[in-house]
Write a protein that holds these residues in place. Sequence first.
Motif, PDB file in Angstrom:
ATOM      1  N   GLN A 170      45.006  44.489  55.877  1.00 53.04           N
ATOM      2  CA  GLN A 170      44.086  43.419  55.475  1.00 53.04           C
ATOM      3  C   GLN A 170      44.828  42.318  54.732  1.00 53.04           C
ATOM      4  OE1 GLN A 170      41.158  45.635  53.256  1.00 53.04           O
ATOM      5  NE2 GLN A 170      39.885  46.044  55.062  1.00 53.04           N
ATOM      6  N   LEU A 171      45.727  42.710  53.828  1.00 56.45           N
ATOM      7  CA  LEU A 171      46.488  41.724  53.079  1.00 56.45           C
ATOM      8  C   LEU A 171      47.420  40.935  53.988  1.00 56.45           C
ATOM      9  CD1 LEU A 171      46.846  40.715  50.188  1.00 56.45           C
ATOM     10  CD2 LEU A 171      48.713  42.359  49.915  1.00 56.45           C
ATOM     11  N   HIS A 223      53.063  47.005  50.872  1.00 54.75           N
ATOM     12  CA  HIS A 223      51.737  47.505  50.492  1.00 54.75           C
ATOM     13  C   HIS A 223      51.291  48.735  51.269  1.00 54.75           C
ATOM     14  CE1 HIS A 223      51.684  43.361  48.904  1.00 54.75           C
ATOM     15  NE2 HIS A 223      50.880  43.856  47.986  1.00 54.75           N
ATOM     16  N   LEU A 224      52.087  49.174  52.251  1.00 55.49           N
ATOM     17  CA  LEU A 224      51.726  50.378  53.005  1.00 55.49           C
ATOM     18  C   LEU A 224      51.612  51.627  52.127  1.00 55.49           C
ATOM     19  CD1 LEU A 224      53.525  50.257  56.479  1.00 55.49           C
ATOM     20  CD2 LEU A 224      51.071  50.447  56.032  1.00 55.49           C
ATOM     21  N   PRO A 268      38.614  37.616  60.325  1.00 57.03           N
ATOM     22  CA  PRO A 268      37.925  38.918  60.340  1.00 57.03           C
ATOM     23  C   PRO A 268      38.843  40.121  60.165  1.00 57.03           C
ATOM     24  CG  PRO A 268      37.040  37.503  62.053  1.00 57.03           C
ATOM     25  CD  PRO A 268      38.237  36.804  61.496  1.00 57.03           C
ATOM     26  N   PHE A 269      40.103  40.018  60.642  1.00 57.18           N
ATOM     27  CA  PHE A 269      41.029  41.144  60.512  1.00 57.18           C
ATOM     28  C   PHE A 269      41.388  41.411  59.049  1.00 57.18           C
ATOM     29  CE2 PHE A 269      41.660  40.104  64.978  1.00 57.18           C
ATOM     30  CZ  PHE A 269      41.765  41.364  65.553  1.00 57.18           C
ATOM     31  N   GLY A 321      57.303  36.313  61.320  1.00 59.76           N
ATOM     32  CA  GLY A 321      57.374  37.751  61.546  1.00 59.76           C
ATOM     33  C   GLY A 321      57.958  38.496  60.363  1.00 59.76           C
ATOM     34  N   ALA A 322      59.032  37.947  59.777  1.00 61.11           N
ATOM     35  CA  ALA A 322      59.658  38.600  58.626  1.00 61.11           C
ATOM     36  C   ALA A 322      58.729  38.605  57.416  1.00 61.11           C
ATOM     37  CB  ALA A 322      60.965  37.886  58.272  1.00 61.11           C
ATOM     38  N   LEU A 323      58.071  37.475  57.174  1.00 62.60           N
ATOM     39  CA  LEU A 323      57.189  37.373  56.013  1.00 62.60           C
ATOM     40  C   LEU A 323      56.042  38.376  56.091  1.00 62.60           C
ATOM     41  CD1 LEU A 323      56.279  35.909  53.426  1.00 62.60           C
ATOM     42  CD2 LEU A 323      55.103  34.245  54.886  1.00 62.60           C
ATOM     43  N   PHE A 324      55.396  38.451  57.238  1.00 65.31           N
ATOM     44  CA  PHE A 324      54.255  39.357  57.379  1.00 65.31           C
ATOM     45  C   PHE A 324      54.713  40.822  57.353  1.00 65.31           C
ATOM     46  CE2 PHE A 324      52.605  35.678  60.139  1.00 65.31           C
ATOM     47  CZ  PHE A 324      52.262  34.965  59.005  1.00 65.31           C
ATOM     48  N   ALA A 325      55.915  41.088  57.912  1.00 61.76           N
ATOM     49  CA  ALA A 325      56.444  42.451  57.874  1.00 61.76           C
ATOM     50  C   ALA A 325      56.734  42.891  56.444  1.00 61.76           C
ATOM     51  CB  ALA A 325      57.716  42.543  58.722  1.00 61.76           C
TER      52      ALA A 325
END
Length: 457
Positions: free
Chosen positions: A419-420, A409-410, A336-337, A399-403
């Motif tokens: 969302q991505l 994309h910010l 959902p996030f 953590g590094a990958l998602f950061a």
Amino acid sequence: MWRISLVIVFGAFVSMLDTSLVNVGLDAIGTDLHASLAQVQWVASAYLIALAVSLPLCGWLGRKVGVGRLWLAAFAAFTVASGLCALAGDVGWLVALRVVQGAAAGLLVPAGQTILGQAVGPQRLGRVMSILGIAVSSGPAIGPSVGGVLLNSLSWQWLFLINLPIGVIGIALGLRYVPRGERAEVPRLDWTGFALIGLGLPMFVYAVTRWGERATLADASVLVPLVLGIAGLVAFGLRRREHPLLDLRLFRDPVYAAASTSSAFIGAAMFGAMLLFPLYFQILRGADVVTTGLSLISLGVGTMIVLPLSGWLTDKYGGGIVALCGNVLSVVTTLPFAFLGAGTSAVTLQILLFLRGLALALSAVPAGTTAFAAVRREQLPDATTQVNILQRVGGAVGGALFAVVLAQHLPGGAEHAFQLAFWWVTGASVVAVGWTIWLFLAQRAAKAERPLATVAT
């Protein structure tokens, strides 16, 4: 059994709390000690690197001095270092003391898990490890809110002084209730092996952390330690020795191999999401540090409520099926996030976070517990160390990958970027589902073989 468990929780909680507590106060520390941002960042980095260096030594030290004595010594060193950190007059001394603190913290959790595993045996391991899991999972979750509250009315020194009463109580109870463990004849320390993994593991963790900060692999501060780290870990894995620092032959057992590697992927999804959620509230919803911490309490509450049930289910039905259900629930509560925007109601977010807390309780502890239950009593020091290393590496990579995904994309809009990023977290949870399917099948195959072995006997 329960007395020992509750005492061990003190050490696990304080070491995991410190992984996120101090990060909140870096700006205040830098201002007070007249240090630059680059210098003060080492207050956090030195702790994590030292923690990674000391982890591989836990098994050897536990056998040499007795795992209970090791736990008590590590807890005492952590507590004393915390008090000295509060007295540090410049950033250099503070970083040095954080190295001592991190090295002690790296021994506390695996040593505590070994004490519990040897004390209770595999039949009740799930229920006991679930108590320890409350501390391990709740510490990083409440760290930012505790740090924010302390800094609101007190100085940064209290980020370290808060450890003193917990440490004193924990050590006093430990001296009374924690078994000291058996000293064993151990071979000389494998210095070459320690040099390889002692270099490779922290270099790798540091590199992927820097990757998350810089959002590029082309930077020398990322690429050089990454290459050195991978080379050290590969060399350690390929090295053959009669008495290695870590017994990698444990991975020959299919259940242990599936459970321990599942912990790495679960760690990637779990710790990676824990990095995103505070940023989600701060960047997308404009919350301050204290509000962000309070908003994440429902996540910790969900985890703490279900962890005892998770342990009981693990003992009764096996960790494979419980971890599989937990990871499926993680996918359902993360997805959902990937669609929600900045205007989502606070009630909806709290319900989702609470449910995700349930999912964490049903995924993380059962996988690790199954790995510990798959080995013999004398192999537990190696097993607990290896599982903790895999969880750390998985968490760092996740953590590094998602950061990186978020940072890249910010500029195109915070809502789309988050969302991505949560699509990637969902993908990591799907991969964890696949690994826990393997764990479930490996456990079922092992159970099917046992009756045949009994008949043959």
